[in-house]
Design a protein around this motif. Structure first.
Motif, PDB file in Angstrom:
ATOM      1  N   TYR A  60       0.821  -1.204   0.000  1.00 52.97           N
ATOM      2  CA  TYR A  60       0.000   0.000   0.000  1.00 52.97           C
ATOM      3  C   TYR A  60       0.860   1.261   0.000  1.00 52.97           C
ATOM      4  CZ  TYR A  60      -3.760  -3.149   1.406  1.00 52.97           C
ATOM      5  OH  TYR A  60      -4.684  -4.166   1.451  1.00 52.97           O
ATOM      6  N   ALA A  61       0.309   2.293  -0.607  1.00 54.37           N
ATOM      7  CA  ALA A  61       0.895   3.613  -0.458  1.00 54.37           C
ATOM      8  C   ALA A  61       0.661   4.075   0.974  1.00 54.37           C
ATOM      9  CB  ALA A  61       0.249   4.588  -1.440  1.00 54.37           C
ATOM     10  N   ASP A  62       1.582   4.857   1.497  1.00 53.38           N
ATOM     11  CA  ASP A  62       1.463   5.329   2.877  1.00 53.38           C
ATOM     12  C   ASP A  62       0.171   6.120   3.092  1.00 53.38           C
ATOM     13  OD1 ASP A  62       5.018   5.973   3.393  1.00 53.38           O
ATOM     14  OD2 ASP A  62       3.832   4.139   3.583  1.00 53.38           O
ATOM     15  N   SER A  63      -0.257   6.817   2.061  1.00 54.86           N
ATOM     16  CA  SER A  63      -1.423   7.690   2.202  1.00 54.86           C
ATOM     17  C   SER A  63      -2.729   6.922   2.422  1.00 54.86           C
ATOM     18  CB  SER A  63      -1.557   8.569   0.947  1.00 54.86           C
ATOM     19  OG  SER A  63      -1.690   7.759  -0.213  1.00 54.86           O
ATOM     20  N   VAL A  64      -2.753   5.622   2.096  1.00 56.16           N
ATOM     21  CA  VAL A  64      -3.991   4.860   2.248  1.00 56.16           C
ATOM     22  C   VAL A  64      -3.839   3.698   3.223  1.00 56.16           C
ATOM     23  CG1 VAL A  64      -4.633   5.463  -0.102  1.00 56.16           C
ATOM     24  CG2 VAL A  64      -3.574   3.236   0.340  1.00 56.16           C
ATOM     25  N   LYS A  65      -2.645   3.470   3.704  1.00 56.33           N
ATOM     26  CA  LYS A  65      -2.393   2.338   4.597  1.00 56.33           C
ATOM     27  C   LYS A  65      -3.268   2.443   5.844  1.00 56.33           C
ATOM     28  CE  LYS A  65       1.850   1.231   4.331  1.00 56.33           C
ATOM     29  NZ  LYS A  65       3.314   1.223   4.493  1.00 56.33           N
ATOM     30  N   GLY A  66      -3.930   1.337   6.182  1.00 59.36           N
ATOM     31  CA  GLY A  66      -4.807   1.323   7.340  1.00 59.36           C
ATOM     32  C   GLY A  66      -6.232   1.743   7.033  1.00 59.36           C
ATOM     33  N   ARG A  67      -6.453   2.314   5.839  1.00 63.08           N
ATOM     34  CA  ARG A  67      -7.807   2.740   5.453  1.00 63.08           C
ATOM     35  C   ARG A  67      -8.344   1.940   4.266  1.00 63.08           C
ATOM     36  NH1 ARG A  67      -8.659   7.632   3.437  1.00 63.08           N
ATOM     37  NH2 ARG A  67      -6.561   7.875   2.558  1.00 63.08           N
ATOM     38  N   PHE A  68      -7.482   1.606   3.343  1.00 63.20           N
ATOM     39  CA  PHE A  68      -7.887   0.873   2.135  1.00 63.20           C
ATOM     40  C   PHE A  68      -7.390  -0.569   2.231  1.00 63.20           C
ATOM     41  CE2 PHE A  68      -7.957   4.691  -1.048  1.00 63.20           C
ATOM     42  CZ  PHE A  68      -8.809   5.371  -0.182  1.00 63.20           C
ATOM     43  N   THR A  69      -8.166  -1.475   1.625  1.00 60.32           N
ATOM     44  CA  THR A  69      -7.778  -2.879   1.571  1.00 60.32           C
ATOM     45  C   THR A  69      -7.965  -3.410   0.161  1.00 60.32           C
ATOM     46  OG1 THR A  69      -8.467  -3.240   3.865  1.00 60.32           O
ATOM     47  CG2 THR A  69      -8.180  -5.192   2.490  1.00 60.32           C
ATOM     48  N   ALA A  79     -10.815  -8.123  -8.918  1.00 59.72           N
ATOM     49  CA  ALA A  79     -10.042  -7.516  -7.844  1.00 59.72           C
ATOM     50  C   ALA A  79     -10.881  -6.407  -7.224  1.00 59.72           C
ATOM     51  CB  ALA A  79      -8.730  -6.952  -8.387  1.00 59.72           C
ATOM     52  N   TYR A  80     -10.589  -6.111  -5.960  1.00 55.28           N
ATOM     53  CA  TYR A  80     -11.392  -5.132  -5.220  1.00 55.28           C
ATOM     54  C   TYR A  80     -10.484  -4.135  -4.507  1.00 55.28           C
ATOM     55  CZ  TYR A  80     -14.813  -8.904  -5.755  1.00 55.28           C
ATOM     56  OH  TYR A  80     -15.633  -9.879  -6.258  1.00 55.28           O
ATOM     57  N   LEU A  81     -11.051  -2.974  -4.244  1.00 55.46           N
ATOM     58  CA  LEU A  81     -10.399  -2.002  -3.384  1.00 55.46           C
ATOM     59  C   LEU A  81     -11.463  -1.486  -2.415  1.00 55.46           C
ATOM     60  CD1 LEU A  81      -7.737  -0.484  -2.809  1.00 55.46           C
ATOM     61  CD2 LEU A  81      -8.686   1.420  -4.136  1.00 55.46           C
ATOM     62  N   GLN A  82     -11.359  -1.921  -1.166  1.00 55.79           N
ATOM     63  CA  GLN A  82     -12.265  -1.442  -0.124  1.00 55.79           C
ATOM     64  C   GLN A  82     -11.685  -0.165   0.451  1.00 55.79           C
ATOM     65  OE1 GLN A  82     -15.309  -2.721   1.003  1.00 55.79           O
ATOM     66  NE2 GLN A  82     -15.381  -0.837   2.210  1.00 55.79           N
ATOM     67  N   MET A  83     -12.464   0.894   0.367  1.00 54.76           N
ATOM     68  CA  MET A  83     -12.010   2.205   0.815  1.00 54.76           C
ATOM     69  C   MET A  83     -12.822   2.609   2.038  1.00 54.76           C
ATOM     70  SD  MET A  83     -12.067   3.861  -3.011  1.00 54.76           S
ATOM     71  CE  MET A  83     -11.506   5.465  -2.483  1.00 54.76           C
ATOM     72  N   ASN A  84     -12.169   2.708   3.174  1.00 54.74           N
ATOM     73  CA  ASN A  84     -12.824   3.113   4.415  1.00 54.74           C
ATOM     74  C   ASN A  84     -12.250   4.436   4.904  1.00 54.74           C
ATOM     75  OD1 ASN A  84     -14.294   0.684   4.434  1.00 54.74           O
ATOM     76  ND2 ASN A  84     -12.732  -0.352   5.671  1.00 54.74           N
ATOM     77  N   SER A  85     -13.015   5.126   5.739  1.00 56.53           N
ATOM     78  CA  SER A  85     -12.571   6.405   6.308  1.00 56.53           C
ATOM     79  C   SER A  85     -12.035   7.327   5.220  1.00 56.53           C
ATOM     80  CB  SER A  85     -11.490   6.164   7.372  1.00 56.53           C
ATOM     81  OG  SER A  85     -11.975   5.314   8.390  1.00 56.53           O
TER      82      SER A  85
END
Length: 122
Positions: A60-69, A79-85
Motif C-alpha cells: 500500500y501507499a502510505d497515504s492509504v495504509k490502514g484505510r484501504f484494503t 479484484a477489489y479495493l475497499q475504501m474506508n474512512s
C-alpha cells in the motif's frame, strides 16, 4: 491479453466507505498481480495498492495504509479495493491494472482499465 473494467465509483461523504471492483476478462487473470492507481485533477497518476496473483502479498501507499484494503477473487476474475474512512483528498479517478509482479510503478503494468470516478465530499 487482459481486459479490465472498473466499477463502484461514486460520491461518498468524508468518513464513509466505498468498494471498487475490477472485472477482468481472459483465463490468465490468476497469473497477474493487480494494482490500483488514482489520478486527481491536475496531478499525476499515483500508486494506491497492489496484490500478488495468489493474494498472499499486498502493498500500500502510505497515504492509504490502514484505510484501504486490496483483495481479489480469482474464481470471479475480480479484484477489489475497499475504501474506508475516506477523505476529500481521496477524490480521483481510480484505475486498476495488471502486472506480472507486485509493483508500484505505472510502467511496470501491462494492462489498464478505463477508470472510475470517486468523489469524496467534506
Amino acid at each position: 491479453q487482459v481486459q479490465l473494467v472498473e466499477s463502484g465509483g461514486g460520491l461518498v461523504q468524508a468518513g464513509g466507505s466505498l468498494r471498487l471492483s475490477c472485472a477482468a476478462s481472459g483465463r490468465t487473470f490468476s497469473t497477474y498481480a493487480m494494482g490500483w492507481f488514482r489520478q486527481a485533477p491536475g496531478k499525476e497518476r499515483e500508486f494506491v495498492a497492489a496484490i500478488s496473483w495468489s493474494g498472499d502479498t499486498t502493498y500500500y501507499a502510505d497515504s492509504v495504509k490502514g484505510r484501504f484494503t486490496i483483495s481479489r477473487d480469482n474464481a470471479k476474475n475480480t479484484a477489489y479495493l475497499q475504501m474506508n474512512s475516506v477523505k476529500p483528498e481521496d477524490t480521483a479517478v481510480y484505475y486498476c491494472a495488471a502486472s506480472k509482479g507486485v509493483r508500484s510503478l505505472e510502467r511496470q503494468y501491462d494492462y489498464w482499465g478505463q477508470g472510475t470516478q470517486v468523489t469524496v465530499s467534506s
